[in-house]
Design an enzyme around this catalytic site. Structure first.
Site, PDB file in Angstrom:
ATOM      1  N   GLU A  16      22.129  76.383  39.652  1.00  0.00           N
ATOM      2  CA  GLU A  16      20.849  76.564  38.475  1.00  0.00           C
ATOM      3  C   GLU A  16      20.663  78.119  38.298  1.00  0.00           C
ATOM      4  O   GLU A  16      20.266  78.405  37.004  1.00  0.00           O
ATOM      5  CB  GLU A  16      19.699  75.727  38.903  1.00  0.00           C
ATOM      6  CG  GLU A  16      19.972  74.221  39.049  1.00  0.00           C
ATOM      7  CD  GLU A  16      20.227  73.966  40.399  1.00  0.00           C
ATOM      8  OE1 GLU A  16      20.188  72.449  40.594  1.00  0.00           O
ATOM      9  OE2 GLU A  16      20.724  74.771  41.042  1.00  0.00           O
ATOM     10  N   LYS A 118      30.401  95.636  49.521  1.00  0.00           N
ATOM     11  CA  LYS A 118      30.149  94.640  50.232  1.00  0.00           C
ATOM     12  C   LYS A 118      29.315  94.580  51.536  1.00  0.00           C
ATOM     13  O   LYS A 118      28.937  95.690  51.971  1.00  0.00           O
ATOM     14  CB  LYS A 118      31.596  94.384  51.077  1.00  0.00           C
ATOM     15  CG  LYS A 118      32.836  94.184  49.841  1.00  0.00           C
ATOM     16  CD  LYS A 118      32.511  92.960  48.993  1.00  0.00           C
ATOM     17  CE  LYS A 118      33.789  92.944  48.129  1.00  0.00           C
ATOM     18  NZ  LYS A 118      34.933  92.556  48.768  1.00  0.00           N
ATOM     19  N   ILE A 447      43.941  95.079  35.465  1.00  0.00           N
ATOM     20  CA  ILE A 447      44.057  94.648  37.094  1.00  0.00           C
ATOM     21  C   ILE A 447      44.375  93.148  36.971  1.00  0.00           C
ATOM     22  O   ILE A 447      44.670  92.670  38.066  1.00  0.00           O
ATOM     23  CB  ILE A 447      42.779  94.781  37.465  1.00  0.00           C
ATOM     24  CG1 ILE A 447      42.223  96.410  37.447  1.00  0.00           C
ATOM     25  CG2 ILE A 447      42.856  94.163  39.048  1.00  0.00           C
ATOM     26  CD1 ILE A 447      43.216  97.270  38.131  1.00  0.00           C
ATOM     27  N   SER A 449      43.042  89.860  34.940  1.00  0.00           N
ATOM     28  CA  SER A 449      42.317  88.719  34.132  1.00  0.00           C
ATOM     29  C   SER A 449      41.982  89.481  32.868  1.00  0.00           C
ATOM     30  O   SER A 449      41.528  90.397  33.074  1.00  0.00           O
ATOM     31  CB  SER A 449      41.265  88.051  35.071  1.00  0.00           C
ATOM     32  OG  SER A 449      40.330  88.835  35.440  1.00  0.00           O
ATOM     33  N   CYS A 532      29.125  83.418  41.194  1.00  0.00           N
ATOM     34  CA  CYS A 532      29.390  82.578  42.234  1.00  0.00           C
ATOM     35  C   CYS A 532      31.027  81.976  42.526  1.00  0.00           C
ATOM     36  O   CYS A 532      31.866  82.117  41.675  1.00  0.00           O
ATOM     37  CB  CYS A 532      28.522  81.131  42.248  1.00  0.00           C
ATOM     38  SG  CYS A 532      26.950  81.439  42.215  1.00  0.00           S
ATOM     39  N   HIS A 710      31.881  95.565  36.245  1.00  0.00           N
ATOM     40  CA  HIS A 710      30.672  94.642  36.613  1.00  0.00           C
ATOM     41  C   HIS A 710      29.419  94.719  35.962  1.00  0.00           C
ATOM     42  O   HIS A 710      28.408  94.187  36.122  1.00  0.00           O
ATOM     43  CB  HIS A 710      30.358  95.209  38.168  1.00  0.00           C
ATOM     44  CG  HIS A 710      31.508  94.736  38.922  1.00  0.00           C
ATOM     45  ND1 HIS A 710      32.014  93.451  39.457  1.00  0.00           N
ATOM     46  CD2 HIS A 710      32.558  95.631  39.683  1.00  0.00           C
ATOM     47  CE1 HIS A 710      33.129  93.549  40.328  1.00  0.00           C
ATOM     48  NE2 HIS A 710      33.272  94.579  40.277  1.00  0.00           N
TER      49      HIS A 710
END
Length: 774
Positions: A16, A118, A447, A449, A532, A710
């Protein structure tokens, strides 16, 4: 005996938060609707934990983007470049948070996002704090107090959670020279003291301070800084119950320091390091009042807890320090676990035999509570009804015929040195590849996609529902692939990609076609912000029954005379971004995957694909947290990559890609991977990451990312030229490629087209400048 939880997934059981945030960023909903969704997720999480029987329930584990970014906002560590925006736009805190994470490019402003990297050895990304010399901090945001009061009003026995002051500084980055960020500890402590006063005044009795950097190799000076900080906190708050939590590893050489800290409860990750319990119990701990929080339920993997094994740890602790000083918890925050196994209802997707071996976040909380009941001697019918199925499930997994393949085991056992080595060194391969490929100086590529629009995702959904046929779906994919090939030709990219429109996720897509993997419908975890992922579950021996990517790569190559890259995910990344079986060494599972990818690489070459990219963005995040364990990991990780890449001819060019990482301390191992071309994310660091390659005199070719994918911000040609000039200052021009930081799947087409056109123009400008120079 108490139970507590270190943190709970913040995305919502059906993502959600992701959906609401992206609608807000697109201007489709109001800030009120966004905040309402956040509140609903928090309350649902609190209620679930309360009803399950967790005694102390975390608050402030919820975030709209990242817990480290929340801490930056709390202490007022807002980079200078955002100050004018704050003054002129009078942004709400939530909008400032998003601007810091994603950049801001509107209303006449063009501000770059903060760096992202990370979180230890996980696939979660955090926003890196930025510090300047002699920086002063201010209490800018009281989210933790607000959420504590919100939970208290809802009848929750709440435990505020904060990233500890030491780890917050340690994980940050200095902006400027000649100072160490830990020198700021006394400055930042003033804000922690202020916020702890507010929490204590609000009625908080317990506060969890996360210091995960205690899992790292710290110096004596760093340990002294930590000790002084906690001594100060204790002096100011002698009645506040501080729970010190570290996870992902043992305390190691930090243990003696930790045991002297004036805290009331110490959390141990007994999943990653079960031996530390014996080490601690062998000290003089029984003569102290220190409570131990036993992290015995795995917060990072999805396998059902072994109650019998866990009870042996609990009973051992009880025998030494007494029941009242033993707490039970997951090993770390459940942020890294999917929400609820009960949502997996399709037995064709997740079979009952495999499902009985699993536990997601909700089930892990239930395991914590049952373990407490069993440890307290509560063996009533209800508890026994949970114990016996647990024993049976764990036993069935040991003997299941679904798991083992002798052919796969024999292939791995027969690995030779030649399986992990190209025929000739790079110096020879480079000449052959240049003769075969005929690429210009500063060759451009992406790269892998391209944007997966709502329309593209809808085709997959319609196919799953049976609304369209496989033939209709394939027609859509073919049309999208041809369109992206033609557009890349039009803007003059040198090495093309097919766009990956047929792929749902860079790991899931491969796992769906490999033996030994299984998938979920709702097993989502947060990677960063609204991003996600749904990791596959590796439950058994891995092999490739048939080609996975050849069809669409070959089709794309048939459409153009330019070279099209074959796009694969590497064995280490597939391992690292999956939930991995825990009944054999990770190295063995990785080598099994490596052979499966090798088979695909060989088939791509046979199909006429001369440039093949094997992505390894996760190779550094797999490093053990203790440096003394690095070489063992790097030996098998590098070998696995080389196994996957070494089945082709010398004139076939192997690329790899790595995400945001610090490369300095593993640069020799990256060189040992022997990829012909490596592309790396480094635009947010302004090419700083290239220094490691330059200092090492990295011999192979390299594509430093020239713009940050990003962020929705569209870069200008001039800034990409400037970044490439920085790169050329340290890396020879004939080794440089030009590419974005990462894949473009999550971006919109408008920003993608503008950015790539500017990128190609930047490469051409450098070619002209180089020709004039020559």
């Amino acid at each position: 005996m108490q139970t507590h939880n270190l943190g709970y997934p913040r995305i919502g059981s059906r993502r959600e938060l992701k959906k609401t945030e992206e609608a807000y960023w697109a201007g489709k909903i109001s800030v009120t609707e966004l905040l309402q969704t956040g509140q609903e997720i928090r309350h649902n999480n609190w209620k679930l934990q309360q009803e399950t029987g967790i005694d102390l329930i975390p608050v402030n584990d919820f975030s709209y983007y990242d817990q480290m970014l929340d801490a930056s906002l709390m202490v007022g560590a807002i980079p200078q470049r955002f100050h004018e925006l704050m003054e002129k736009q009078q942004l709400r805190d939530i909008d400032l948070l998003f601007a810091m994470a994603r950049g801001y490019q509107k209303n006449g402003f063009d501000i770059k996002a903060m760096e992202m990297t990370k979180w230890f050895d996980t696939n979660y990304h955090f926003i890196v704090p930025e510090f300047t010399a002699n920086q002063n901090f201010v209490l800018y945001n009281t989210k933790v107090v607000n959420e504590y009061l919100e939970a208290k009003e809802a009848g929750i026995n709440a435990k505020p959670v904060l990233i500890g002051p030491f780890s917050y500084l340690y994980l940050g980055k200095e902006k400027g020279n000649n100072f160490n960020r830990l020198e700021l500890i006394n400055n930042i402590l003033q804000i922690y003291i202020e916020i702890l006063h507010k929490l204590e005044d609000a009625g908080a009795q317990y506060v969890q301070l996360d210091e995960p950097c205690l899992s790292l190799n710290l110096t004596n000076a760093e340990r002294k800084t930590l000790t002084n900080a906690y001594q100060t906190i204790h002096e100011k708050f002698p009645e506040l119950h501080i729970i010190l939590a570290s996870y992902f590893e043992c305390y190691g050489k930090n243990l003696s320091t930790v045991l002297q800290l004036p805290v009331q409860t110490l959390h141990l990750d007994l999943v990653r390091c079960e031996n530390q319990l014996s080490d601690i119990l062998a000290t003089d701990i029984k003569n102290s009042d220190l409570r131990l929080s036993l992290g015995i339920v795995d917060g990072r993997n999805i396998w059902k807890n072994d109650f019998q094994k866990s009870l042996s740890f609990i009973n051992k602790a009880i025998e030494t320090i007494g029941k009242e000083r033993v707490w039970i918890a997951p090993s770390c925050s459940l942020l890294h676990s999917p929400c609820d196994l009960d949502l997996e209802k399709d037995e064709n997707v997740l079979t009952p035999e495999i499902k009985q071996w699993l536990a997601f976040a909700k089930q892990k909380l239930e395991e914590v509570v049952v373990l407490k009941q069993l440890a307290e001697g509560n063996h009533d019918a209800n508890t026994e009804a949970k114990l016996q199925p647990n024993i049976a499930a764990n036993e069935s997994r040991k003997v299941s015929t679904l798991i083992h393949s002798e052919a796969v085991k024999n292939r791995v056992a027969a690995i030779t040195e030649n399986d992990a080595k190209r025929s000739n060194p790079f110096s020879i391969r480079k000449k052959l590849q240049h003769e075969a490929l005929h690429l210009p100086l500063f060759p451009t590529t992406t790269i892998g996609s391209f944007p997966q629009t709502k329309e593209v995702r809808s085709w997959r959904a319609l196919l799953k529902k049976g609304t369209i046929t496989q033939e209709e779906y394939d027609k859509h994919i073919a049309e999208a692939t041809e369109e992206v090939i033609r557009w890349q030709e039009e803007i003059d990219i040198d090495v093309l990609v097919h766009g990956e429109f047929e792929r749902n996720d860079m790991v899931e897509y491969f796992g769906e076609q490999l033996n030994g993997f299984v998938f979920t419908q709702n097993g989502w975890v947060q990677s960063y912000g609204s991003r996600c992922v749904k990791p596959p579950i590796i439950f058994g021996d891995v092999s490739r029954p048939e080609p996975m990517t050849v069809r669409w790569s070959q089709y794309a190559q048939s459409l153009t005379k330019r070279w099209v890259k074959g796009m694969l995910t590497g064995p280490v990344t597939i391992l690292q971004w999956s939930f991995v079986r825990n009944d054999q060494p990770r190295s063995v599972t990785c080598e099994q995957i490596a052979f499966a990818i090798r088979d695909e690489v060989v088939d791509l070459e046979k199909a006429g694909i001369k440039v093949i990219q094997i992505d390894e963005p996760a190779i550094r995040e797999g490093l053990p947290l203790r440096k003394e364990n690095w070489q063992t990991y790097l030996q098998w990780a590098v070998r696995s990559f080389r196994i996957s890449a070494s089945g082709v001819q010398d004139d076939t060019q192997i690329h790899t890609h790595m995400c945001y990482s610090e490369f300095n301390d593993i640069i020799s191992n990256i060189a040992d991977m022997d990829a012909d071309v490596i592309t790396i994310e480094c635009s947010r660091s302004q090419m700083e990451l290239l220094d490691a390659f330059a200092d090492f005199k990295y011999p192979n070719e390299i594509g430093p990312g020239v713009y940050d994918i990003h962020s929705p911000r569209v870069p200008f040609k001039e800034e990409m030229v400037a970044l490439l000039e920085k790169a050329e200052a340290v890396i020879p021009a004939d080794q440089l490629w030009v590419n974005p930081d990462c894949g473009l799947k999550t971006r919109a087409w408008d920003e993608t087209k503008k950015a790539l056109i500017a990128m190609v123009d930047a490469a051409k400008e450098l070619r002209v400048a180089k020709a004039v120079e020559i």
